[in-house]
Design a protein around this motif. Structure first.
Motif, mmCIF file in Angstrom:
data_model
loop_
_atom_site.group_PDB
_atom_site.id
_atom_site.type_symbol
_atom_site.label_atom_id
_atom_site.label_comp_id
_atom_site.label_asym_id
_atom_site.label_seq_id
_atom_site.Cartn_x
_atom_site.Cartn_y
_atom_site.Cartn_z
ATOM 1 N N ASP A 123 9.764 35.376 41.465
ATOM 2 C CA ASP A 123 9.640 33.929 41.306
ATOM 3 C C ASP A 123 10.867 33.293 40.653
ATOM 4 N N ASP A 124 11.545 34.027 39.791
ATOM 5 C CA ASP A 124 12.650 33.442 39.033
ATOM 6 C C ASP A 124 13.776 34.466 38.831
ATOM 7 N N PRO A 125 14.471 34.839 39.899
ATOM 8 C CA PRO A 125 15.567 35.795 39.719
ATOM 9 C C PRO A 125 16.713 35.146 38.943
ATOM 10 N N HIS A 126 17.230 35.870 37.955
ATOM 11 C CA HIS A 126 18.338 35.367 37.157
ATOM 12 C C HIS A 126 19.043 36.552 36.510
ATOM 13 N N ALA A 127 20.042 36.248 35.714
ATOM 14 C CA ALA A 127 20.770 37.301 35.009
ATOM 15 C C ALA A 127 21.093 36.816 33.605
ATOM 16 N N LEU A 128 21.307 37.762 32.717
ATOM 17 C CA LEU A 128 21.722 37.452 31.351
ATOM 18 C C LEU A 128 23.134 37.979 31.154
ATOM 19 N N LEU A 129 24.010 37.080 30.799
ATOM 20 C CA LEU A 129 25.396 37.399 30.516
ATOM 21 C C LEU A 129 25.526 37.469 29.002
ATOM 22 N N ARG A 130 26.038 38.588 28.487
ATOM 23 C CA ARG A 130 26.129 38.773 27.039
ATOM 24 C C ARG A 130 27.534 39.224 26.653
ATOM 25 N N ALA A 131 27.915 38.848 25.450
ATOM 26 C CA ALA A 131 29.185 39.296 24.887
ATOM 27 C C ALA A 131 28.919 39.851 23.499
#
Length: 167
Positions: A123-131
């Protein structure tokens, strides 16, 4: 295919041990000999308790009469568990590599680790970008589209723009 396996054995729970010629259940694994639909031979399917699909399906040896399958035994079962476990481990490693990317970027203030974790939600494909800094301390986290491409250039641009949302 008609089966000589009793309903009681077929419905064995996760803690049940079954040692029948065509069905072994032990320590969360089930080995079941089945008729190979592609030819006149037999196959064995290895399933982990709670999983809807077998982890491994492999040809199985014919017995001495050349018509019926060779019965399962402890050595064969243990080998099948080891092989099926390795198949699952490889699938997990491949899935992790597909959904997790990591780069290290050298900056004047030190090395920064940038990761992208894709969340494959229907339903809600996304990604988390982290540093994170060189000590693993978080510097920034940002939600991006699942199609975001983490490259050295995109990571450097994100860092240079003070971790603002990339266009």
């Amino acid at each position: 295919m008609t089966s000589n396996i009793s309903n009681e054995s077929r419905e064995s729970g996760p803690s049940t041990t079954v040692n029948e010629p065509r069905l072994w259940c032990h320590k969360g694994w089930r080995a079941r000999i089945i008729k190979n639909e592609d030819d006149d031979g037999w196959a064995v399917e290895m399933s982990k308790d709670g999983e809807p699909e077998p982890a491994l399906v492999s040809p199985w040896t014919m017995g001495r009469d050349k018509r019926n399958p060779k019965p399962l035994d402890a050595a064969a079962f243990n080998t099948l568990v080891k092989t099926a476990s390795e198949v699952l481990r490889r699938h997990e490693q491949q899935r992790h590599a597909l959904y997790h990317k990591q780069l290290a970027v050298n900056t004047p203030s030190g090395r920064i680790s940038v990761t992208l974790d894709i969340i494959a939600d229907e339903d809600d494909p996304h990604a988390l970008l982290r540093a994170c800094d060189a000590y693993g301390e978080p510097l920034a986290e940002l939600r991006v589209t699942a199609g975001f491409r983490l490259t050295m250039a995109s990571a450097r641009a994100w860092i240079d723009d003070d971790f603002r949302k990339p266009c």
